[in-house]
Design an enzyme around this catalytic site. Sequence first.
Site, PDB file in Angstrom:
ATOM      1  N   CYS A  14      35.932  49.900  47.310  1.00  0.00           N
ATOM      2  CA  CYS A  14      37.107  50.137  46.673  1.00  0.00           C
ATOM      3  C   CYS A  14      36.758  50.058  45.622  1.00  0.00           C
ATOM      4  O   CYS A  14      35.600  49.944  44.793  1.00  0.00           O
ATOM      5  CB  CYS A  14      37.404  48.248  46.175  1.00  0.00           C
ATOM      6  SG  CYS A  14      38.318  47.660  44.940  1.00  0.00           S
ATOM      7  N   PRO A  15      37.871  50.411  43.699  1.00  0.00           N
ATOM      8  CA  PRO A  15      39.148  51.294  44.356  1.00  0.00           C
ATOM      9  C   PRO A  15      39.799  51.895  45.003  1.00  0.00           C
ATOM     10  O   PRO A  15      41.001  52.808  45.247  1.00  0.00           O
ATOM     11  CB  PRO A  15      39.390  51.264  43.209  1.00  0.00           C
ATOM     12  CG  PRO A  15      38.378  52.033  42.144  1.00  0.00           C
ATOM     13  CD  PRO A  15      36.938  51.552  43.471  1.00  0.00           C
TER      14      PRO A  15
END
Length: 76
Positions: A14-15
Site C-alpha cells: 500500500c498504496p
Amino acid sequence: MPTTHQLNAVGLLCPLPVLKIRKRMKNLSAGELLLVLADDPAATIDIPHYCAEQGHEFIQCRPRASHQEYLIRKVL
C-alpha cells in the site's frame, strides 16, 4: 464479452497496488475488465474502497495460494 486486462501487483505494498490500478484504469474503455493480482493484506480493503470512490464495479475477490485476484469492471 468484454476484454479482460491483467495487472500483477504481487509484492507491492500500500498504496502502490491502488496507484497502479488507477493508472491502468485510465486506459480502459467502459465495460472492460481488469484482473488484479495482489498479495498486500491491505488490498482487501483498499481495492473495493477505490472502486466505490471512483465509480467502478468491484466484481469479486478470489483467494489463491499466494495472493488474491480482484476483478474490476470500468464503469465510467
